[in-house]
Design an enzyme around this catalytic site. Sequence first.
Site, PDB file in Angstrom:
ATOM      1  N   ASP A 118       0.858  -1.183   0.000  1.00  0.00           N
ATOM      2  CA  ASP A 118       0.000   0.000   0.000  1.00  0.00           C
ATOM      3  C   ASP A 118       0.892   1.230   0.000  1.00  0.00           C
ATOM      4  O   ASP A 118       1.994   1.205   0.563  1.00  0.00           O
ATOM      5  CB  ASP A 118      -0.916   0.005   1.226  1.00  0.00           C
ATOM      6  CG  ASP A 118      -2.025  -1.035   1.141  1.00  0.00           C
ATOM      7  OD1 ASP A 118      -2.456  -1.358   0.020  1.00  0.00           O
ATOM      8  OD2 ASP A 118      -2.462  -1.516   2.196  1.00  0.00           O
ATOM      9  N   ASP A 140      -6.922  -1.522  -4.620  1.00  0.00           N
ATOM     10  CA  ASP A 140      -8.012  -1.148  -3.715  1.00  0.00           C
ATOM     11  C   ASP A 140      -8.986  -0.191  -4.405  1.00  0.00           C
ATOM     12  O   ASP A 140     -10.205  -0.313  -4.260  1.00  0.00           O
ATOM     13  CB  ASP A 140      -7.460  -0.490  -2.447  1.00  0.00           C
ATOM     14  CG  ASP A 140      -6.564  -1.412  -1.645  1.00  0.00           C
ATOM     15  OD1 ASP A 140      -6.737  -2.644  -1.725  1.00  0.00           O
ATOM     16  OD2 ASP A 140      -5.681  -0.894  -0.934  1.00  0.00           O
TER      17      ASP A 140
END
EC number: 3.4.23.36
Length: 164
Positions: A118, A140
């Site tokens: 991330d 995401d």
Amino acid sequence: MTPVRLGILTAVIALALDQATKLWLLYGFELARKGVVPVTSFFDLVLAWNTGISYGWFAGQGPTGQILMLAFKAVAIVALAIWMARSTTKLATIGLGLIIGGAIGNAIDRLAYGAVVDFALFHVEIAGKTYNWYVFNIADVAIVVGVVALLYDSLIGAPAVKAP
């Protein structure tokens, strides 16, 4: 282009964008070495290794938990692919393709690194206190946009054609 091909193309594009971005940030830009990189007053690039699922939930499950998550993800991807193959609208097909591409992108991370990469962090400062959104990635975003597309298609999309 058939709806299934459109869905597959969407999944491949989402997956490619996700993996290319992560690879560039990890090895080209060397985000790990740079730490937090402010991009705007409300957005930073920051490396976070997510061993859990959304918001880092279930992060401490160890190798067994990782295997179970990957197995669950594989079953979910197959189910979504079947749904996509049976989809009757372009929007639902694109939405499912985005979800599949994002899920595969995060699964690749989990297999390659043992965690999901991330890197995107939105934040705002109010009255001297900083509020952070969770750190996320392109996969995401694809998953969220795919879910929104499915919701729109289901709730607001064109009504089904009635049989005579």
